[in-house]
Write a protein that holds these residues in place. Structure first.
Motif, mmCIF file in Angstrom:
data_model
loop_
_atom_site.group_PDB
_atom_site.id
_atom_site.type_symbol
_atom_site.label_atom_id
_atom_site.label_comp_id
_atom_site.label_asym_id
_atom_site.label_seq_id
_atom_site.Cartn_x
_atom_site.Cartn_y
_atom_site.Cartn_z
ATOM 1 N N GLY A 11 0.807 -1.209 0.000
ATOM 2 C CA GLY A 11 0.000 0.000 0.000
ATOM 3 C C GLY A 11 0.844 1.265 0.000
ATOM 4 N N TRP A 12 0.330 2.293 -0.657
ATOM 5 C CA TRP A 12 0.987 3.590 -0.639
ATOM 6 C C TRP A 12 0.886 4.153 0.774
ATOM 7 C CZ3 TRP A 12 3.724 6.210 -4.327
ATOM 8 C CH2 TRP A 12 3.762 5.624 -5.591
ATOM 9 N N PRO A 13 1.906 4.840 1.241
ATOM 10 C CA PRO A 13 1.868 5.403 2.598
ATOM 11 C C PRO A 13 0.614 6.242 2.823
ATOM 12 C CG PRO A 13 4.054 5.666 1.657
ATOM 13 C CD PRO A 13 3.165 5.152 0.558
ATOM 14 N N GLY A 14 -0.022 6.005 3.933
ATOM 15 C CA GLY A 14 -1.215 6.758 4.293
ATOM 16 C C GLY A 14 -2.488 6.314 3.594
ATOM 17 N N THR A 15 -2.423 5.200 2.840
ATOM 18 C CA THR A 15 -3.613 4.710 2.144
ATOM 19 C C THR A 15 -3.739 3.201 2.335
ATOM 20 O OG1 THR A 15 -2.613 4.084 0.026
ATOM 21 C CG2 THR A 15 -3.165 6.409 0.315
ATOM 22 N N ASP A 16 -4.875 2.683 1.949
ATOM 23 C CA ASP A 16 -5.088 1.234 1.935
ATOM 24 C C ASP A 16 -4.947 0.681 0.524
ATOM 25 O OD1 ASP A 16 -5.659 1.228 4.643
ATOM 26 O OD2 ASP A 16 -7.812 1.491 4.328
ATOM 27 N N SER A 17 -4.491 1.519 -0.390
ATOM 28 C CA SER A 17 -4.458 1.143 -1.797
ATOM 29 C C SER A 17 -3.032 0.904 -2.290
ATOM 30 C CB SER A 17 -5.090 2.256 -2.635
ATOM 31 O OG SER A 17 -5.029 1.943 -4.005
ATOM 32 N N ARG A 18 -2.912 -0.044 -3.185
ATOM 33 C CA ARG A 18 -1.636 -0.295 -3.862
ATOM 34 C C ARG A 18 -1.507 0.559 -5.121
ATOM 35 N NH1 ARG A 18 -1.827 -5.750 -5.611
ATOM 36 N NH2 ARG A 18 0.281 -5.396 -6.360
ATOM 37 N N VAL A 19 -2.570 1.266 -5.484
ATOM 38 C CA VAL A 19 -2.584 2.088 -6.703
ATOM 39 C C VAL A 19 -2.674 3.561 -6.318
ATOM 40 C CG1 VAL A 19 -3.819 2.599 -8.845
ATOM 41 C CG2 VAL A 19 -3.740 0.245 -7.979
#
Length: 127
Positions: A11-19
């Motif tokens: 995941g991208w820092p601060g998100t739950d997303s890999r995108v």
């Protein structure tokens, strides 16, 4: 081109997303903002997109010359504004742990491409 999406293996820092998706019209601003927020001074200089800017940055750091900082940032904005989309995307990836970025997709009119020139549609890549 409408957007560019960077896919990470986590995941991208601060998100739950890999995108992480960026509108192409905001790519220059995202890159410069990302650079400004870097905390490691050495890394910040090393990832500047231009040799001349790198030299100026390290000189400014050594001399602690805050009076020239505004001119430097103005030149950084101009350099980024003059860069092509692929160069900007490379710079963004370099600032965001490129070893964890597994893919980059450009979207235009709902179709994903592997390049900013939209010559390689994602689903037509030979396997």
């Amino acid at each position: 081109m409408d957007t560019v999406a960077f896919v990470k293996d986590r995941g991208w820092p601060g998100t739950d997303s890999r995108v992480y998706e960026i509108r192409v019209s905001n790519l220059v601003a995202m890159c410069v903002s990302c650079w400004v927020l870097l905390e490691d001074g050495r890394f910040s200089g090393d990832v500047l997109p231009d040799e001349g800017l790198r030299e100026r940055y390290f000189t400014l750091c050594e001399r602690g010359n805050a009076s020239q900082a505004k001119a430097f940032i103005d030149d950084l904005w101009q350099t980024a504004d003059d860069m092509g989309l692929e160069e900007l995307a490379d710079w963004f990836a370099e600032m965001n742990d490129p070893t964890t970025i597994t893919a980059r997709y450009w979207t235009h009119d709902g179709v994903e491409y592997l390049d900013a020139a939209h010559t390689l549609p994602r689903d037509e890549v030979p396997r």
